[in-house]
Design an enzyme around this catalytic site. Structure first.
Site, PDB file in Angstrom:
ATOM      1  N   SER A  24      -1.501 -17.543  12.213  1.00 35.65           N
ATOM      2  CA  SER A  24      -0.556 -17.314  11.115  1.00 35.65           C
ATOM      3  C   SER A  24       0.035 -18.626  10.610  1.00 35.65           C
ATOM      4  CB  SER A  24       0.573 -16.380  11.567  1.00 35.65           C
ATOM      5  OG  SER A  24       1.201 -16.895  12.718  1.00 35.65           O
ATOM      6  N   ASN A 111       8.639 -12.931  20.374  1.00 37.38           N
ATOM      7  CA  ASN A 111       8.988 -11.701  19.654  1.00 37.38           C
ATOM      8  C   ASN A 111      10.416 -11.734  19.089  1.00 37.38           C
ATOM      9  OD1 ASN A 111       6.456 -10.955  20.385  1.00 37.38           O
ATOM     10  ND2 ASN A 111       7.097  -9.468  21.941  1.00 37.38           N
ATOM     11  N   HIS A 157      12.624   7.877 -26.392  1.00 34.41           N
ATOM     12  CA  HIS A 157      11.185   8.089 -26.635  1.00 34.41           C
ATOM     13  C   HIS A 157      10.602   7.016 -27.562  1.00 34.41           C
ATOM     14  CE1 HIS A 157      12.003  12.258 -25.178  1.00 34.41           C
ATOM     15  NE2 HIS A 157      13.111  12.085 -25.868  1.00 34.41           N
ATOM     16  N   SER A 278      -3.375 -18.896 -28.869  1.00 39.37           N
ATOM     17  CA  SER A 278      -4.687 -18.329 -28.593  1.00 39.37           C
ATOM     18  C   SER A 278      -5.741 -19.385 -28.869  1.00 39.37           C
ATOM     19  CB  SER A 278      -4.914 -17.120 -29.490  1.00 39.37           C
ATOM     20  OG  SER A 278      -6.300 -16.868 -29.615  1.00 39.37           O
ATOM     21  N   LYS A 284      -1.599 -16.961 -33.439  1.00 37.44           N
ATOM     22  CA  LYS A 284      -0.965 -16.269 -32.321  1.00 37.44           C
ATOM     23  C   LYS A 284       0.121 -17.064 -31.632  1.00 37.44           C
ATOM     24  CE  LYS A 284      -2.863 -12.802 -30.480  1.00 37.44           C
ATOM     25  NZ  LYS A 284      -2.291 -11.486 -30.314  1.00 37.44           N
ATOM     26  N   GLU A 291       5.173 -11.072 -20.339  1.00 39.96           N
ATOM     27  CA  GLU A 291       4.084 -10.280 -19.760  1.00 39.96           C
ATOM     28  C   GLU A 291       3.932 -10.561 -18.273  1.00 39.96           C
ATOM     29  OE1 GLU A 291       0.868  -9.805 -23.267  1.00 39.96           O
ATOM     30  OE2 GLU A 291       1.445 -11.844 -22.834  1.00 39.96           O
TER      31      GLU A 291
HETATM   32  N1  ARG Z   1       3.038 -15.212  14.985  1.00 43.19           N
HETATM   33  C1  ARG Z   1       3.667 -14.030  15.535  1.00 43.19           C
HETATM   34  C2  ARG Z   1       4.229 -13.191  14.367  1.00 43.19           C
HETATM   35  O1  ARG Z   1       4.356 -13.721  13.312  1.00 43.19           O
HETATM   36  C3  ARG Z   1       4.769 -14.407  16.459  1.00 43.19           C
HETATM   37  C4  ARG Z   1       5.049 -13.407  17.507  1.00 43.19           C
HETATM   38  C5  ARG Z   1       3.936 -13.369  18.484  1.00 43.19           C
HETATM   39  N2  ARG Z   1       4.232 -12.498  19.549  1.00 43.19           N
HETATM   40  C6  ARG Z   1       3.280 -11.974  20.336  1.00 43.19           C
HETATM   41  N3  ARG Z   1       3.653 -11.147  21.242  1.00 43.19           N
HETATM   42  N4  ARG Z   1       2.033 -12.277  20.155  1.00 43.19           N
HETATM   43  O2  ARG Z   1       4.512 -12.025  14.499  1.00 43.19           O
END
Ligand code: ARG
Length: 460
Positions: A24, A111, A157, A278, A284, A291
Site C-alpha cells: 500500500s 491495526n 420542471h 474547441s 466555442k 462540467e
Molecule cells: N497497510 C495496512 C492498512 O492500510 C496497515 C495495517 C496492517 N495490519 C495488518 N494486520 N496487516 O490497512
C-alpha cells in the site's frame, strides 16, 4: 528473503504478485506525517509509563524527526517489499538509531496505528474542506448582495414558474453549503476519539495511558472498545457521505451554470478563465470547469459506494480489505477540494446578464400565480376557483400569442366580469418579486436581510 519484521515465522519471502497486491506504500505514504505524529505520541506515553527508558524514548523521537525530514526532502527510498508507511518509517528508524527502534512497537499494532493515522488525516481533510466551503459561501453571499434585485425566472420542471431574484437563487446554495459544513462538523465530532493503544484488537497487557496519547493527538478521548477501534471506518464513510452530499450540491450548481451559459439561455458569461475552446469550432467557449465539477461529484459518490461495499462483509476485527479504504478517500478528498475551489472561482468570475434574465421572464405566463392571488385578495374568490379562472386566461393569452399583460381588460372580463384595471398592477415581475415578502421569500428586501444574516453566520 523473509521479512525483517515478522521473518521469525517465515522461511521464505512472498511471491512477486503477493508483494504487488499487498503493498500500500504507493498511496499510504501520504500518511507519513500522521504516522510519525502518532508514533511520537505513543513513544512519549511509553516513556511516561516507564515501559521504555527515557534514553530510548529520546533516541526514537529524534530519529522520527529525522525520518520526517528525510521524507520531506525526498530522500526516502520507497520499497514495495516494506508494504506500507508504518513499516517504512520503522525500518528507516532502525537504520538511523539501531536497537531502540525495535521498542517503539511495544503495546501497539499496525491495526491501531493505521486507524489513528487515517483518522488524523481525515480530520485534517474535514478542517480543510470546512474552510474551503466557508470561502465558497463568502463568494455566494457577496454575489447575492450584488444581485439582490436582479430578476430571472424561477423554475420548476425547468419550466418558468414564478419570478425570483438572482440573489435569492444564490443564497439557496449558501444554505446547502451551510448544512454540508454542519454534516462535516458532526462527522468530526464523532471521529475525534483515539484508537491508538487498542493494539491488534484486544488491548494490551502493558500499563499504557490511552488518555495521554489521545490528548497529545488532539482527540477528545480514547475509543471505548478495542475491537471497534481497529474495525471502525465510519469516520471515513461519514466524511465521504458528507462530501458526496456536498458534491451533489456543487454538481447542481454546475449544471445550472452550464444551462445559464448556453447561447439559448445566455444568463451569464463565463470568462476565459473557466472555459475552454474547441479544436474545430472556432466560436466555442465551453464551460468545462462546471462540467468537471458535475463529473467529479460522480467520482466522490463512487468512493463512498466503494468503501461501503468493502466494509459491509467484514467480520470483526481488522481484515486486509480495509487497506482499500485509503485510495478512494484520498481521491475523493482531492476531487472535493478541486470542485469547491473551482466553483468558488466560477461564481466569482461569472458576468451576470441581468437584461437577459429579465427578458426571459417576459414569456411563459410567469405571473399567473400573482393573477390568481389577486382574484383571491380583491374579489374574495376561493383559491381553487381563482386558479381555474387564471388558467382560462392563460389559455386565452396563449391563443392570442401574448403574455398575460397583453390581454385587454375586456378580454379578461369576458372570463370573469368582476376583474378591474387594478389587476395589471400585479402582472409585472417587479411587483411579483417585491410582493414575496414572507420569511425566506424572494423579495429584494428579504434577500438583503438574508445576506446580512448569512454574513453574521459566516463570522461565528
Ligand atoms: N497497510 C495496512 C492498512 O492500510 C496497515 C495495517 C496492517 N495490519 C495488518 N494486520 N496487516 O490497512
Amino acid at each position: 528473503s523473509a521479512n525483517a519484521l515478522w521473518g521469525g515465522r517465515f522461511a521464505a519471502g512472498p511471491a512477486e504478485i503477493m508483494e504487488k497486491i499487498n503493498a500500500s506504500i504507493g498511496f499510504d505514504k501520504q500518511l507519513y506525517a500522521q504516522d510519525i505524529q502518532g508514533s511520537k505520541a505513543h513513544c512519549k506515553m511509553l516513556v511516561a509509563r516507564g515501559i521504555i527508558s527515557r534514553d530510548d524514548g529520546d533516541a526514537i523521537l529524534g530519529g522520527l524527526d529525522q525520518v520526517k525530514d528525510e521524507i520531506e526532502a525526498g530522500k526516502m527510498t520507497w520499497d514495495p517489499a516494506l508494504e506500507d508507511i508504518h513499516m517504512h518509517v520503522e525500518s528507516r528508524l532502525k537504520e538511523i538509531i539501531g536497537e531502540p527502534a525495535g521498542r517503539l512497537h511495544t503495546a501497539r499494532s499496525r491495526n491501531d496505528q493505521v486507524a489513528t493515522d487515517f483518522k488524523l488525516w481525515t480530520r485534517d481533510a474535514i478542517d480543510q474542506m470546512d474552510e474551503a466551503l466557508g470561502g465558497l459561501q463568502t463568494v455566494l453571499v457577496d454575489k447575492a448582495d450584488k444581485y439582490a434585485e436582479v430578476i430571472l425566472p424561477g423554475f420548476t420542471h425547468l419550466q418558468s414558474a414564478q419570478p425570483v431574484t438572482f440573489g435569492h437563487h444564490l443564497l439557496a446554495y449558501f444554505e446547502m453549503f451551510a448544512r454540508d459544513r454542519g454534516r462535516l462538523q458532526d462527522a468530526r465530532t464523532r471521529l475525534n476519539e483515539s484508537p491508538l493503544g487498542a493494539a491488534a484488537l484486544a488491548g494490551t497487557s502493558f500499563d499504557t495511558d490511552r488518555f495521554m496519547t489521545a490528548t497529545e493527538l488532539g482527540f477528545d478521548r480514547p475509543t471505548a472498545n478495542s475491537l471497534d477501534s481497529v474495525s471502525d471506518r465510519d469516520f471515513a464513510l461519514e466524511f465521504l457521505a458528507a462530501a458526496s452530499i456536498c458534491a451533489t450540491h456543487v454538481s447542481r450548481l454546475a449544471e445550472e451554470i452550464v444551462i445559464w451559459s448556453s447561447a439559448q439561455f445566455d444568463y451569464i458569461n463565463l470568462s476565459h478563465k473557466f472555459t475552454t475552446g474547441s479544436s474545430i469550432m472556432p466560436q466555442k467557449k465551453n464551460p468545462d470547469a462546471a462540467e468537471l465539477c458535475r463529473a467529479k461529484a460522480g467520482r466522490i459518490i463512487g468512493a463512498l459506494n466503494s468503501l461501503l461495499i468493502v466494509m459491509k462483509g467484514l467480520p470483526l476485527a481488522y481484515s486486509k480489505d480495509m487497506q482499500e479504504d485509503k485510495e478512494a478517500t484520498f481521491d475523493a478528498a482531492n476531487a472535493f477540494s478541486l470542485i469547491i475551489a473551482a466553483m468558488a472561482g466560477m461564481v466569482d468570475d461569472m458576468e451576470v446578464k441581468a437584461d437577459k434574465m429579465l427578458a426571459s421572464t417576459q414569456s411563459g405566463f410567469i405571473t399567473a400565480t400573482d393573477l390568481a392571488d389577486w382574484l383571491v385578495r380583491v374579489l374574495g374568490m376561493p383559491f381553487r376557483d381563482a386558479h381555474h379562472v387564471t388558467g382560462t386566461l392563460v389559455a386565452k393569452a396563449e391563443q392570442k400569442g401574448c403574455d398575460l399583460d397583453g390581454l385587454t381588460l375586456e378580454e379578461m372580463q369576458a372570463v370573469e366580469g368582476r376583474i378591474t384595471d387594478d389587476v395589471f398592477s400585479v402582472l409585472s415581475v417587479e411587483n411579483s418579486v417585491a410582493s414575496r415578502t414572507s420569511y425566506g421569500g424572494t423579495a429584494p428586501a428579504r434577500v438583503r436581510e438574508q445576506v446580512k444574516a448569512a454574513r453574521e453566520r459566516l463570522k461565528s
